[in-house]
Write a protein that holds these residues in place. Structure first.
Motif, PDB file in Angstrom:
ATOM      1  N   GLU A  30      11.658  92.827  42.880  1.00 59.68           N
ATOM      2  CA  GLU A  30      11.050  94.084  42.475  1.00 59.68           C
ATOM      3  C   GLU A  30      12.040  95.239  42.492  1.00 59.68           C
ATOM      4  OE1 GLU A  30       8.002  94.556  41.293  1.00 59.68           O
ATOM      5  OE2 GLU A  30       7.776  92.389  41.367  1.00 59.68           O
ATOM      6  N   PRO A  31      12.133  96.031  41.388  1.00 58.04           N
ATOM      7  CA  PRO A  31      13.159  97.065  41.275  1.00 58.04           C
ATOM      8  C   PRO A  31      12.963  98.266  42.194  1.00 58.04           C
ATOM      9  CG  PRO A  31      11.660  97.140  39.391  1.00 58.04           C
ATOM     10  CD  PRO A  31      11.315  95.909  40.170  1.00 58.04           C
ATOM     11  N   ASP A  32      11.755  98.455  42.748  1.00 54.00           N
ATOM     12  CA  ASP A  32      11.513  99.619  43.588  1.00 54.00           C
ATOM     13  C   ASP A  32      11.743  99.333  45.075  1.00 54.00           C
ATOM     14  OD1 ASP A  32       9.375  97.901  43.767  1.00 54.00           O
ATOM     15  OD2 ASP A  32       7.850  99.490  43.818  1.00 54.00           O
ATOM     16  N   THR A  33      12.275  98.163  45.393  1.00 53.05           N
ATOM     17  CA  THR A  33      12.526  97.835  46.783  1.00 53.05           C
ATOM     18  C   THR A  33      13.901  98.329  47.214  1.00 53.05           C
ATOM     19  OG1 THR A  33      13.419  95.659  46.192  1.00 53.05           O
ATOM     20  CG2 THR A  33      11.063  95.790  46.656  1.00 53.05           C
ATOM     21  N   ALA A  34      14.072  98.494  48.522  1.00 52.13           N
ATOM     22  CA  ALA A  34      15.344  98.987  49.047  1.00 52.13           C
ATOM     23  C   ALA A  34      16.402  97.900  49.109  1.00 52.13           C
ATOM     24  CB  ALA A  34      15.130  99.585  50.437  1.00 52.13           C
ATOM     25  N   VAL A  35      15.992  96.644  49.021  1.00 51.05           N
ATOM     26  CA  VAL A  35      16.924  95.521  48.956  1.00 51.05           C
ATOM     27  C   VAL A  35      16.451  94.599  47.845  1.00 51.05           C
ATOM     28  CG1 VAL A  35      18.023  93.613  50.185  1.00 51.05           C
ATOM     29  CG2 VAL A  35      17.349  95.665  51.443  1.00 51.05           C
TER      30      VAL A  35
ATOM     31  N   GLY B 143      24.264  80.910  39.943  1.00 47.44           N
ATOM     32  CA  GLY B 143      24.251  80.264  41.246  1.00 47.44           C
ATOM     33  C   GLY B 143      24.504  81.180  42.425  1.00 47.44           C
ATOM     34  N   ILE B 144      24.770  82.464  42.167  1.00 50.47           N
ATOM     35  CA  ILE B 144      25.050  83.434  43.234  1.00 50.47           C
ATOM     36  C   ILE B 144      23.872  84.390  43.373  1.00 50.47           C
ATOM     37  CG2 ILE B 144      26.612  85.222  44.093  1.00 50.47           C
ATOM     38  CD1 ILE B 144      27.848  82.425  43.840  1.00 50.47           C
ATOM     39  N   GLY B 145      23.383  84.568  44.591  1.00 46.91           N
ATOM     40  CA  GLY B 145      22.343  85.540  44.861  1.00 46.91           C
ATOM     41  C   GLY B 145      22.950  86.773  45.508  1.00 46.91           C
ATOM     42  N   VAL B 146      22.829  87.913  44.861  1.00 43.31           N
ATOM     43  CA  VAL B 146      23.339  89.162  45.416  1.00 43.31           C
ATOM     44  C   VAL B 146      22.193  89.900  46.092  1.00 43.31           C
ATOM     45  CG1 VAL B 146      24.459  91.373  44.948  1.00 43.31           C
ATOM     46  CG2 VAL B 146      25.150  89.327  43.670  1.00 43.31           C
ATOM     47  N   LEU B 147      22.292  90.081  47.395  1.00 41.02           N
ATOM     48  CA  LEU B 147      21.348  90.925  48.126  1.00 41.02           C
ATOM     49  C   LEU B 147      21.886  92.346  48.038  1.00 41.02           C
ATOM     50  CD1 LEU B 147      20.437  88.931  51.368  1.00 41.02           C
ATOM     51  CD2 LEU B 147      19.047  89.290  49.341  1.00 41.02           C
ATOM     52  N   ARG B 148      21.284  93.142  47.166  1.00 41.98           N
ATOM     53  CA  ARG B 148      21.793  94.468  46.826  1.00 41.98           C
ATOM     54  C   ARG B 148      21.016  95.537  47.572  1.00 41.98           C
ATOM     55  NH1 ARG B 148      23.420  99.121  45.585  1.00 41.98           N
ATOM     56  NH2 ARG B 148      24.374  99.599  43.557  1.00 41.98           N
ATOM     57  N   LEU B 149      21.700  96.236  48.488  1.00 40.18           N
ATOM     58  CA  LEU B 149      21.089  97.369  49.170  1.00 40.18           C
ATOM     59  C   LEU B 149      20.961  98.510  48.167  1.00 40.18           C
ATOM     60  CD1 LEU B 149      23.133  97.381  52.521  1.00 40.18           C
ATOM     61  CD2 LEU B 149      21.114  96.023  51.919  1.00 40.18           C
ATOM     62  N   ALA B 150      19.788  99.102  48.081  1.00 39.85           N
ATOM     63  CA  ALA B 150      19.555 100.119  47.060  1.00 39.85           C
ATOM     64  C   ALA B 150      18.706 101.245  47.624  1.00 39.85           C
ATOM     65  CB  ALA B 150      18.882  99.496  45.836  1.00 39.85           C
ATOM     66  N   ARG B 151      19.246 101.921  48.643  1.00 39.98           N
ATOM     67  CA  ARG B 151      18.550 103.073  49.220  1.00 39.98           C
ATOM     68  C   ARG B 151      19.556 104.222  49.325  1.00 39.98           C
ATOM     69  NH1 ARG B 151      16.558 105.150  54.564  1.00 39.98           N
ATOM     70  NH2 ARG B 151      14.601 106.182  54.048  1.00 39.98           N
ATOM     71  N   PRO B 152      19.814 104.899  48.225  1.00 39.29           N
ATOM     72  CA  PRO B 152      20.808 105.969  48.230  1.00 39.29           C
ATOM     73  C   PRO B 152      20.385 107.117  49.134  1.00 39.29           C
ATOM     74  CG  PRO B 152      19.538 105.963  46.190  1.00 39.29           C
ATOM     75  CD  PRO B 152      19.154 104.725  46.935  1.00 39.29           C
ATOM     76  N   PRO B 153      21.360 107.924  49.613  1.00 39.24           N
ATOM     77  CA  PRO B 153      22.756 107.879  49.187  1.00 39.24           C
ATOM     78  C   PRO B 153      23.643 106.950  50.014  1.00 39.24           C
ATOM     79  CG  PRO B 153      22.387 109.813  50.519  1.00 39.24           C
ATOM     80  CD  PRO B 153      21.050 109.142  50.391  1.00 39.24           C
ATOM     81  N   VAL B 154      23.191 106.541  51.213  1.00 41.55           N
ATOM     82  CA  VAL B 154      24.095 105.777  52.085  1.00 41.55           C
ATOM     83  C   VAL B 154      23.490 104.457  52.544  1.00 41.55           C
ATOM     84  CG1 VAL B 154      25.368 107.804  52.894  1.00 41.55           C
ATOM     85  CG2 VAL B 154      23.311 107.060  54.144  1.00 41.55           C
ATOM     86  N   ASN B 155      22.415 104.021  51.893  1.00 42.33           N
ATOM     87  CA  ASN B 155      21.766 102.755  52.243  1.00 42.33           C
ATOM     88  C   ASN B 155      21.344 102.694  53.708  1.00 42.33           C
ATOM     89  OD1 ASN B 155      22.000 101.636  49.628  1.00 42.33           O
ATOM     90  ND2 ASN B 155      24.107 101.013  50.054  1.00 42.33           N
TER      91      ASN B 155
ATOM     92  N   ALA C   4      12.575 101.253  58.395  1.00 41.60           N
ATOM     93  CA  ALA C   4      11.694 100.114  58.633  1.00 41.60           C
ATOM     94  C   ALA C   4      11.316  99.403  57.339  1.00 41.60           C
ATOM     95  CB  ALA C   4      10.436 100.582  59.369  1.00 41.60           C
ATOM     96  N   ALA C   5      11.061 100.168  56.281  1.00 47.25           N
ATOM     97  CA  ALA C   5      10.698  99.558  55.001  1.00 47.25           C
ATOM     98  C   ALA C   5      11.870  98.764  54.431  1.00 47.25           C
ATOM     99  CB  ALA C   5      10.255 100.640  54.013  1.00 47.25           C
ATOM    100  N   ALA C   6      13.076  99.306  54.541  1.00 43.93           N
ATOM    101  CA  ALA C   6      14.263  98.602  54.044  1.00 43.93           C
ATOM    102  C   ALA C   6      14.514  97.325  54.838  1.00 43.93           C
ATOM    103  CB  ALA C   6      15.482  99.522  54.118  1.00 43.93           C
ATOM    104  N   GLN C   7      14.244  97.372  56.121  1.00 41.46           N
ATOM    105  CA  GLN C   7      14.424  96.177  56.952  1.00 41.46           C
ATOM    106  C   GLN C   7      13.464  95.074  56.516  1.00 41.46           C
ATOM    107  OE1 GLN C   7      13.896  97.725  60.943  1.00 41.46           O
ATOM    108  NE2 GLN C   7      15.387  99.329  60.523  1.00 41.46           N
ATOM    109  N   GLU C   8      12.231  95.440  56.199  1.00 42.57           N
ATOM    110  CA  GLU C   8      11.266  94.444  55.735  1.00 42.57           C
ATOM    111  C   GLU C   8      11.672  93.898  54.378  1.00 42.57           C
ATOM    112  OE1 GLU C   8       8.029  91.891  55.514  1.00 42.57           O
ATOM    113  OE2 GLU C   8       9.034  92.870  57.200  1.00 42.57           O
ATOM    114  N   ASP C   9      12.164  94.769  53.499  1.00 44.05           N
ATOM    115  CA  ASP C   9      12.670  94.309  52.199  1.00 44.05           C
ATOM    116  C   ASP C   9      13.842  93.351  52.388  1.00 44.05           C
ATOM    117  OD1 ASP C   9      10.811  95.869  50.884  1.00 44.05           O
ATOM    118  OD2 ASP C   9      12.211  97.514  50.471  1.00 44.05           O
TER     119      ASP C   9
END
Length: 263
Positions: free
Chosen positions: A4-9, A16-28, A32-37
């Motif tokens: 889901e694009p609105d998640t923080a991760v 074959g590569i899975g990128v776990l992308r942190l996406a909570r600007p400006p400093v990620n 608590a919500a990001a941790q659950e994501d």
């Protein structure tokens, strides 16, 4: 394929590569919500057959500046007892991914950001990265595995110095003590990390899983127990199709020619 694009991760899978992308600007910052994501994305990466290896990535400018201090500052002792378990659980979910995991570190990896990098099996950082555990300056200690994973990685003496002072390390210092494994120019971090992960695509997934389990479980016990763990995992692989493929290929065609199937 992307979560889901609105998640923080976000989990982005390609080749074959899975990128776990942190996406909570400006400093990620990891609230608590990001941790659950993060937990959900890590569990998805662990379960997907089309993911052979995982890259942790915060973007071109920042890996993660750590926990959301504003959120934590308002928590009582009883609230933190609950929150700390969730926080640790999210990071453990990443550490428990049964596949090779590389942290692609740019900018700052401080506090929880450093602790997240410590969950990886390999760490690539930019030459201008600053990495460390500054929690002591807040009157607390690392609470997402920092005191445990750092000491196992670099030794108790170096870990205590980093944790007691709270001073961040530069890339060269981190490389020198083994906190990171590779230092590259900032614009090459993701490419270098993806290249490291790509070598495992099409590899013997069950053997890689067993190798990671053997090292991680053995590190937390005595030598005799560790050898028992290793023997059991080693013998267990003789029930897999990949073992048969690998050994037959070696005998008939020489090393490095097996086509593994992940079973």
């Amino acid at each position: 394929m992307t979560s889901e694009p609105d998640t923080a991760v976000r989990l982005v899978v390609a080749d074959g590569i899975g990128v776990l992308r942190l996406a909570r600007p400006p400093v990620n910052a990891l609230d608590a919500a990001a941790q659950e994501d993060l937990r959900r994305a890590a569990e998805e990466a662990a379960s997907r057959d089309d993911v052979a290896a995982v890259v942790l990535y915060g973007g071109e400018r920042q890996f993660s500046a750590g926990a959301d201090i504003r959120e934590m500052a308002a928590m009582s002792h009883s609230a933190m007892l609950v929150h700390a378990e969730r926080l640790s659980g999210a990071f453990t979910a990443v550490a428990d991914i049964p596949k090779p995991v590389v942290a692609a570190i740019t900018g700052f990896a401080l506090g929880g950001g450093c602790e997240l990098a410590l969950t990886a099996d390999y760490r690539v950082c930019a030459d201008d990265t600053r990495i460390g555990l500054p929690e002591i300056a807040l009157g607390v200690i690392p609470g997402a595995g920092g005191t445990q994973r750092l000491s196992r990685l670099v030794g108790t003496g170096r870990a205590k110095r980093i944790i007691f002072t709270g001073a961040p390390l530069g890339a060269a210092q981190a490389l020198d003590i083994g906190l990171v494994d590779e230092v590259v120019p900032a614009d090459q971090v993701l490419a270098a990390s993806t290249a490291w992960a790509s070598q495992f695509v099409g590899g013997p997934a069950l053997a890689l899983r067993a190798a990671k389990q053997a090292v991680d479980l053995g590190a937390g016990t005595d030598l005799r127990s560790g050898l028992q763990i290793e023997r059991a995992l080693f013998a267990g692989l003789f029930g897999t199709e990949d073992r048969s493929i690998g050994m037959t290929s070696f005998v008939t065609a020489g090393p490095g020619r097996a086509g593994f199937v992940g079973r």
